[in-house]
Design a protein around this motif. Structure first.
Motif, PDB file in Angstrom:
ATOM      1  N   LEU A 164       3.552  62.015  45.585  1.00 27.90           N
ATOM      2  CA  LEU A 164       4.340  61.347  46.624  1.00 27.90           C
ATOM      3  C   LEU A 164       5.617  60.747  46.044  1.00 27.90           C
ATOM      4  O   LEU A 164       6.672  60.758  46.689  1.00 27.90           O
ATOM      5  N   ALA A 165       5.535  60.215  44.808  1.00 25.87           N
ATOM      6  CA  ALA A 165       6.734  59.657  44.165  1.00 25.87           C
ATOM      7  C   ALA A 165       7.770  60.751  43.927  1.00 25.87           C
ATOM      8  O   ALA A 165       8.973  60.552  44.136  1.00 25.87           O
ATOM      9  N   THR A 166       7.327  61.921  43.475  1.00 29.50           N
ATOM     10  CA  THR A 166       8.248  63.037  43.253  1.00 29.50           C
ATOM     11  C   THR A 166       8.861  63.503  44.567  1.00 29.50           C
ATOM     12  O   THR A 166      10.059  63.820  44.632  1.00 29.50           O
ATOM     13  N   LEU A 167       8.045  63.544  45.624  1.00 25.32           N
ATOM     14  CA  LEU A 167       8.549  63.930  46.942  1.00 25.32           C
ATOM     15  C   LEU A 167       9.637  62.967  47.408  1.00 25.32           C
ATOM     16  O   LEU A 167      10.677  63.369  47.938  1.00 25.32           O
ATOM     17  N   ARG A 168       9.415  61.650  47.193  1.00 26.61           N
ATOM     18  CA  ARG A 168      10.427  60.655  47.589  1.00 26.61           C
ATOM     19  C   ARG A 168      11.711  60.856  46.762  1.00 26.61           C
ATOM     20  O   ARG A 168      12.814  60.727  47.283  1.00 26.61           O
ATOM     21  N   ARG A 169      11.544  61.182  45.482  1.00 27.74           N
ATOM     22  CA  ARG A 169      12.699  61.314  44.612  1.00 27.74           C
ATOM     23  C   ARG A 169      13.566  62.514  45.011  1.00 27.74           C
ATOM     24  O   ARG A 169      14.769  62.526  44.757  1.00 27.74           O
ATOM     25  N   SER A 170      12.966  63.515  45.658  1.00 25.27           N
ATOM     26  CA  SER A 170      13.743  64.683  46.083  1.00 25.27           C
ATOM     27  C   SER A 170      14.711  64.355  47.214  1.00 25.27           C
ATOM     28  O   SER A 170      15.676  65.081  47.447  1.00 25.27           O
ATOM     29  N   ARG A 171      14.469  63.258  47.934  1.00 26.98           N
ATOM     30  CA  ARG A 171      15.341  62.801  49.028  1.00 26.98           C
ATOM     31  C   ARG A 171      15.570  63.885  50.074  1.00 26.98           C
ATOM     32  O   ARG A 171      16.661  64.038  50.607  1.00 26.98           O
ATOM     33  N   ILE A 172      14.527  64.652  50.367  1.00 29.97           N
ATOM     34  CA  ILE A 172      14.692  65.761  51.313  1.00 29.97           C
ATOM     35  C   ILE A 172      14.007  65.504  52.651  1.00 29.97           C
ATOM     36  O   ILE A 172      14.328  66.134  53.657  1.00 29.97           O
ATOM     37  N   LEU A 173      13.046  64.559  52.679  1.00 30.94           N
ATOM     38  CA  LEU A 173      12.329  64.300  53.923  1.00 30.94           C
ATOM     39  C   LEU A 173      13.285  63.823  55.013  1.00 30.94           C
ATOM     40  O   LEU A 173      14.180  63.013  54.770  1.00 30.94           O
ATOM     41  N   ASP A 174      13.090  64.366  56.231  1.00 39.47           N
ATOM     42  CA  ASP A 174      13.856  63.966  57.425  1.00 39.47           C
ATOM     43  C   ASP A 174      15.346  64.208  57.276  1.00 39.47           C
ATOM     44  O   ASP A 174      16.165  63.503  57.873  1.00 39.47           O
ATOM     45  N   THR A 175      15.722  65.228  56.473  1.00 39.88           N
ATOM     46  CA  THR A 175      17.130  65.607  56.373  1.00 39.88           C
ATOM     47  C   THR A 175      17.433  66.709  57.390  1.00 39.88           C
ATOM     48  O   THR A 175      16.524  67.302  57.981  1.00 39.88           O
ATOM     49  N   ARG A 232      17.319  69.332  43.108  1.00 41.29           N
ATOM     50  CA  ARG A 232      17.626  68.088  43.817  1.00 41.29           C
ATOM     51  C   ARG A 232      16.983  66.885  43.131  1.00 41.29           C
ATOM     52  O   ARG A 232      17.578  65.805  43.081  1.00 41.29           O
ATOM     53  N   ILE A 233      15.789  67.081  42.603  1.00 37.61           N
ATOM     54  CA  ILE A 233      15.134  65.987  41.891  1.00 37.61           C
ATOM     55  C   ILE A 233      15.910  65.640  40.624  1.00 37.61           C
ATOM     56  O   ILE A 233      16.141  64.463  40.327  1.00 37.61           O
ATOM     57  N   GLN A 234      16.325  66.668  39.875  1.00 36.72           N
ATOM     58  CA  GLN A 234      17.099  66.413  38.655  1.00 36.72           C
ATOM     59  C   GLN A 234      18.430  65.744  38.989  1.00 36.72           C
ATOM     60  O   GLN A 234      18.884  64.838  38.276  1.00 36.72           O
ATOM     61  N   ASN A 235      19.049  66.167  40.079  1.00 41.23           N
ATOM     62  CA  ASN A 235      20.299  65.545  40.520  1.00 41.23           C
ATOM     63  C   ASN A 235      20.081  64.077  40.861  1.00 41.23           C
ATOM     64  O   ASN A 235      20.878  63.205  40.522  1.00 41.23           O
ATOM     65  N   GLU A 291      20.634  58.324  39.511  1.00 40.72           N
ATOM     66  CA  GLU A 291      20.032  57.015  39.259  1.00 40.72           C
ATOM     67  C   GLU A 291      20.440  56.488  37.880  1.00 40.72           C
ATOM     68  O   GLU A 291      20.730  55.290  37.721  1.00 40.72           O
ATOM     69  N   LEU A 292      20.475  57.409  36.898  1.00 39.14           N
ATOM     70  CA  LEU A 292      20.854  56.991  35.542  1.00 39.14           C
ATOM     71  C   LEU A 292      22.302  56.505  35.515  1.00 39.14           C
ATOM     72  O   LEU A 292      22.610  55.458  34.928  1.00 39.14           O
ATOM     73  N   VAL A 293      23.196  57.262  36.155  1.00 40.50           N
ATOM     74  CA  VAL A 293      24.607  56.867  36.164  1.00 40.50           C
ATOM     75  C   VAL A 293      24.797  55.550  36.914  1.00 40.50           C
ATOM     76  O   VAL A 293      25.566  54.678  36.503  1.00 40.50           O
ATOM     77  N   GLU A 294      24.064  55.405  38.056  1.00 47.53           N
ATOM     78  CA  GLU A 294      24.174  54.158  38.819  1.00 47.53           C
ATOM     79  C   GLU A 294      23.724  52.963  37.976  1.00 47.53           C
ATOM     80  O   GLU A 294      24.334  51.884  38.024  1.00 47.53           O
TER      81      GLU A 294
END
Length: 561
Positions: free
Chosen positions: A19-30, A167-170, A175-178
């Motif tokens: 679920l954490a990986t799914l959230r990190r992909s930021r694809i849900l409800d797009t 998308r996950i790697q992106n 997050e690292l740059v931020e």
């Protein structure tokens, strides 16, 4: 006794991480995206199923990033087939008949619309060992995939997973740059609070009235020696910009902020420079406070972020290009395979047809009634198989852009009457009524005559096939010279088609009711060929229908190519 409730699917051992990986992909409800829509459509076509989807299994639902053949965007997780697919990331899950599988036979997706009977799902596996969902294909009748279809579905699933991985790697990179930028900003605030930045006060002429030690150290001076020194001497390359900024601040009595590179003793560095007015007791701007903060590291981080984004975009484009190449190769292999198989089947089939026709014509010894009936059945079955092979071969040629149209002027009346003669025998057997009208007997159209005959033949034979005994069939042709169109309307009083099913008519290998497969022969390619051939002529085909009342199929073609 009441049936047991539908059992909940078990959770994967790494559910929290998944679920954490799914959230990190930021694809849900797009919003929908062409890349996922195209892969889903290709999966539906290759596997010959009316329904396909990219399904992502969330905490309590499955959400569809892309889908074909359905309108829902999500379903409860507890009834989702894909919730079982993610339990075994090493294999494609194939359910040949859901009613025979205890995991699914009581699912509302099986007992209610969409009445799933067949399911196959390729797991979407990530590099961290989690499985986010599946690329799945679904049908409403029991069936199974062949090896080529399973391999293609797995390959398309890997393409979807690769896109999600990018998308996950992106997301991780962002997050690292931020975090780096937030750290730089915190350092910047600390420096400002301690006045650990270059501070100067200048008059209207740009002459230094005050400079702190940080400024002196940067420029290689002492703070005392900088007093009465002109900015234009310190920064000769920036004379015009400095003078204009000082003038604006003093005239407007308001500040200005710029970012600029400044040449120092050993290097050129970027600074965030604030020009603020210093006011006298009457509130008039008399001189300017210059506060210069070193943002060189921040600029470097921004440049690294831009380079990283460009690299990620290049990787995404490379993956998409690979997927497109794989899809194109799959289409080419399938088309070549169909063409080769069709050719190999036609050779012995033509021999069977020729021999059976000779026997029916009495060229060999006379046949008994029973033999005549048997040979006639062989001939009709062979003719039907030949028609199916020709349909498959034509569709393969169209999809691979190898079908050429041979245009020539044709008398519309001749083509229409030739097609009507071909259906005369089945119409008489079913005691159906046949009508024909043409508003211009001398009308000429520029088409490929063979393909026009094929399109009209498919529409008329379908009308005969799906109209009960005693019904009516009519071919109405309207020549519209103003619109440069020939309009062929095929009316029938047959079983009709539901509004929601009408678009599916023109999809490959589609018959809307499984019972019709048993009552009427066909591959479901006839209307697909009509649509593709019409579009190749610059025309179109459409349908208006009402269940239990009848249908009207309309073929529109340009009079002149």
């Amino acid at each position: 006794m009441q049936d047991d409730p539908h059992p909940d699917p078990p959770l994967p051992a790494n559910e929290a991480q998944r679920l954490a990986t799914l959230r990190r992909s930021r694809i849900l409800d797009t919003l929908p995206e062409q890349f996922f829509d195209d892969l889903t459509a290709v999966a539906s076509f290759i596997c010959e199923t009316p329904i396909a989807a990219v399904s992502l299994v969330d905490h309590d639902r499955q959400w569809f990033k892309a889908h074909v053949g359905m309108t829902e965007h999500e379903t409860p997780r507890r009834v989702a087939f894909c919730a079982h697919t993610i339990l075994n990331p090493d294999a494609l899950l194939e359910v040949n008949d859901a009613l025979e599988d205890d995991r699914f036979r009581r699912s509302s997706l099986v007992t209610e619309a969409p009445y799933i009977r067949f399911y196959a799902g390729a797991p979407l596996n990530m590099q961290d060992g989690t499985t986010l969902g599946a690329l799945c294909v679904v049908d409403t009748v029991p069936r199974s995939l062949n090896e080529q279809q399973r391999a293609a579905l797995a390959a398309l699933g890997r393409s979807v997973a690769n896109e999600l991985e990018l998308r996950i790697q992106n997301s991780l990179a962002r997050e690292l740059v931020e975090q780096q930028l937030q750290s730089s900003e915190a350092k910047f605030r600390g420096l400002m609070e301690s006045l650990d930045s270059a501070i100067m006060i200048v008059d209207a002429n740009g002459t230094c009235l005050y400079a702190n030690d940080v400024t002196a150290n940067l420029l290689g001076y002492t703070s005392v020696s900088l007093v009465d020194t002109s900015l234009y001497k310190l920064f000769p390359a920036m004379v015009g910009n400095q003078a204009e900024l000082i003038r604006q601040v003093l005239q407007s009595n308001s500040g200005r902020v710029v970012e600029a590179p400044i040449e120092l003793k050993a290097e050129t560095r970027w600074f965030h420079i604030s020009f603020q007015p210093i006011r006298d007791e009457q509130g008039r701007a008399t001189c300017v406070l210059i506060n210069a903060t070193d943002i060189h590291k921040l600029k470097q981080a921004q440049e690294r972020l831009i380079e990283l984004n460009q690299a990620l975009e290049a990787q995404a484009e490379a993956v998409q290009e690979l997927a497109r190449s794989e899809i194109a190769r799959t289409f080419q292999v399938r088309s070549d395979f169909l063409a080769n198989v069709s050719h190999e089947l036609r050779t012995p089939l033509n021999a069977i047809l020729g021999l059976s026709e000779s026997m029916l014509d009495g060229i060999c010894d006379p046949l008994t009634p029973l033999q005549t009936e048997t040979v006639n059945y062989i001939y009709q079955s062979g003719q039907h198989l030949l028609n199916l092979i020709n349909d498959v071969l034509d569709l393969s040629k169209i999809e691979s852009d190898r079908l050429q149209l041979d245009y020539e002027p044709v008398l519309v009346a001749d083509v229409c009457r030739a097609n009507l003669r071909l259906i005369r025998e089945p119409i008489e057997k079913k005691k159906q009524r046949l009508g024909f009208t043409l508003n211009d007997e001398l009308a000429i159209i520029e088409v490929d005559p063979k393909r026009l005959k094929q399109m009209l033949g498919n529409l008329l034979s379908n009308a005969v096939k799906f109209t009960p005994a005693g019904g009516s069939i009519k071919l109405e042709v309207i020549i519209d010279y103003k619109a440069n169109q020939a309009i062929f309307n095929v009316h029938d009083t047959g079983i009709g088609i539901k509004a929601e099913d009408q678009q599916r008519l023109f999809e490959p290998f589609t018959q809307l009711d499984a019972r019709l497969n048993r009552q009427h022969e066909g591959t479901g390619l006839g209307l697909v060929l009509v649509r593709r051939l019409a579009e190749m002529h610059g025309g179109s085909v459409s349908v208006v229908s009402e269940p239990q009342v009848g249908s009207c199929f309309t073929l529109r073609l340009p009079l002149r190519s």
